[in-house]
Design a protein around this motif. Structure first.
Motif, mmCIF file in Angstrom:
data_model
loop_
_atom_site.group_PDB
_atom_site.id
_atom_site.type_symbol
_atom_site.label_atom_id
_atom_site.label_comp_id
_atom_site.label_asym_id
_atom_site.label_seq_id
_atom_site.Cartn_x
_atom_site.Cartn_y
_atom_site.Cartn_z
ATOM 1 N N TYR A 28 -1.801 -6.478 -2.040
ATOM 2 C CA TYR A 28 -1.067 -6.063 -3.370
ATOM 3 C C TYR A 28 -1.890 -5.260 -4.308
ATOM 4 C CZ TYR A 28 0.648 -6.013 -8.210
ATOM 5 O OH TYR A 28 1.037 -5.592 -9.478
ATOM 6 N N ARG A 61 -2.026 -1.905 -2.141
ATOM 7 C CA ARG A 61 -0.871 -1.173 -2.106
ATOM 8 C C ARG A 61 -0.681 -0.251 -3.736
ATOM 9 N NH1 ARG A 61 1.656 -5.859 0.117
ATOM 10 N NH2 ARG A 61 2.365 -6.578 -2.090
ATOM 11 N N VAL A 62 -1.108 -0.985 -4.534
ATOM 12 C CA VAL A 62 -1.186 -0.623 -6.196
ATOM 13 C C VAL A 62 -2.201 0.727 -6.129
ATOM 14 C CG1 VAL A 62 -1.461 -0.811 -8.288
ATOM 15 C CG2 VAL A 62 -0.360 -2.685 -7.303
ATOM 16 N N ARG A 63 -3.213 0.594 -5.350
ATOM 17 C CA ARG A 63 -3.929 1.484 -5.545
ATOM 18 C C ARG A 63 -3.654 2.705 -4.788
ATOM 19 N NH1 ARG A 63 -7.780 -0.350 -2.784
ATOM 20 N NH2 ARG A 63 -7.787 0.601 -0.905
ATOM 21 N N LEU A 64 -2.995 2.304 -3.440
ATOM 22 C CA LEU A 64 -2.506 3.414 -2.544
ATOM 23 C C LEU A 64 -1.366 4.224 -3.462
ATOM 24 C CD1 LEU A 64 -2.303 1.981 0.834
ATOM 25 C CD2 LEU A 64 -4.052 3.790 -0.146
ATOM 26 N N ASP A 65 -0.518 3.527 -3.972
ATOM 27 C CA ASP A 65 0.607 4.010 -5.044
ATOM 28 C C ASP A 65 0.225 4.871 -6.078
ATOM 29 O OD1 ASP A 65 2.364 2.779 -3.433
ATOM 30 O OD2 ASP A 65 2.939 0.920 -4.628
ATOM 31 N N GLN A 66 -0.867 4.417 -6.811
ATOM 32 C CA GLN A 66 -1.719 5.222 -7.964
ATOM 33 C C GLN A 66 -2.105 6.491 -7.213
ATOM 34 O OE1 GLN A 66 -4.320 2.204 -9.654
ATOM 35 N NE2 GLN A 66 -2.732 1.646 -11.215
ATOM 36 N N GLU A 67 -2.920 6.525 -6.222
ATOM 37 C CA GLU A 67 -3.359 7.630 -5.509
ATOM 38 C C GLU A 67 -2.399 8.586 -4.861
ATOM 39 O OE1 GLU A 67 -5.785 6.251 -2.234
ATOM 40 O OE2 GLU A 67 -7.542 5.356 -3.497
ATOM 41 N N ALA A 68 -1.377 8.228 -4.445
ATOM 42 C CA ALA A 68 -0.191 9.057 -4.312
ATOM 43 C C ALA A 68 0.514 9.707 -5.349
ATOM 44 C CB ALA A 68 0.706 8.138 -3.302
ATOM 45 N N ALA A 69 0.769 8.847 -6.227
ATOM 46 C CA ALA A 69 1.093 9.261 -7.574
ATOM 47 C C ALA A 69 0.209 10.348 -8.002
ATOM 48 C CB ALA A 69 1.500 8.233 -8.539
ATOM 49 N N TYR A 109 0.522 13.704 -5.512
ATOM 50 C CA TYR A 109 1.762 14.388 -5.437
ATOM 51 C C TYR A 109 2.436 14.571 -6.831
ATOM 52 C CZ TYR A 109 0.605 13.153 -0.613
ATOM 53 O OH TYR A 109 0.253 13.354 0.765
ATOM 54 N N ARG A 110 1.643 14.302 -7.764
ATOM 55 C CA ARG A 110 2.314 14.341 -9.226
ATOM 56 C C ARG A 110 3.209 15.560 -9.402
ATOM 57 N NH1 ARG A 110 -2.852 16.254 -9.963
ATOM 58 N NH2 ARG A 110 -3.193 17.850 -11.466
#
Length: 205
Positions: A84, A87-95, A98-99
């Motif tokens: 978890y 996944r949160v870290r990857l989501d934050q990095e992706a956000a 690609y902001r």
């Protein structure tokens, strides 16, 4: 008739001996019975101890099984929590990475309109001045999106790549290598390593 004293004494001694023998036998019987009782009590005590030891061992086994199960649950929970967090870290990095995607996607139609307008040829000085102003705005927008990591996808003269290009037409030109893009109808854009929009192109067979 009088019994001689010696004989009386002998009889008395024999009686005493018999009584002693009887007493010894009775004592031996009592000791034997006591020994049997003690043996039975000892066997019963040992049996109770064995039962208690068996129960204790079974209880230890149950506790060990429960401990193993809890350890496995803890390990699974730890693994789930680690997944978890990853996944949160990857989501934050992706956000973060690609902001600007939504904004760039909204700007692309305006860039297309600028490009079409700049292709207009005119001899009117006023129109030329207007086109120059539009070109400055267009270049400013391009520089702004490039700072956010946007790149224009190269097309004409490149090998066709289905991940980067969208072929809308094919031609057969003998002077051009097979699968090479000969014309671009609409520019494609990438945001860092993500394709926002593929290029619309014409490809040689």
């Amino acid at each position: 008739m009088q019994v001689p004293l010696r004989e009386v004494k002998l009889v008395t001694n024999e009686k005493d001996i018999v009584e002693e023998v009887v007493t010894e036998v009775e004592n031996e019987q009592v000791e034997g019975a006591t020994a049997d009782t003690n043996s039975e009590e000892q066997l019963h005590s040992e049996s109770v101890e064995v039962d208690e030891l068996t129960l204790a061992l079974n209880k230890v086994k149950e506790l060990e099984d429960a401990l193993d199960e809890n350890e496995n649950k803890l390990l699974r929970l730890q693994a789930d929590f680690d997944n978890y967090r990853r996944r949160v870290r990857l989501d934050q990095e992706a956000a973060e990475k690609y902001r600007a995607q939504s904004l760039v996607s909204d700007i692309l139609p305006s860039l297309d309109n600028f490009e079409r307008a700049l292709k207009v040829e005119t001899n009117d000085e006023q129109m030329k001045s207007l086109l120059q102003g539009m070109e400055m705005v267009y270049k400013g927008l391009i520089e702004a999106v490039k700072k956010e990591g946007v790149e224009i996808i190269e097309s004409v003269g490149q090998q066709f790549d289905p991940h980067l290009h969208q072929a809308v037409m094919q031609v057969d030109e003998p002077n051009v290598e097979s699968n090479v893009i000969v014309e671009e109808f609409q520019k494609g854009y990438k945001l860092k390593d993500r394709v926002i929009r593929p290029s619309m192109v014409k490809v040689n067979q």
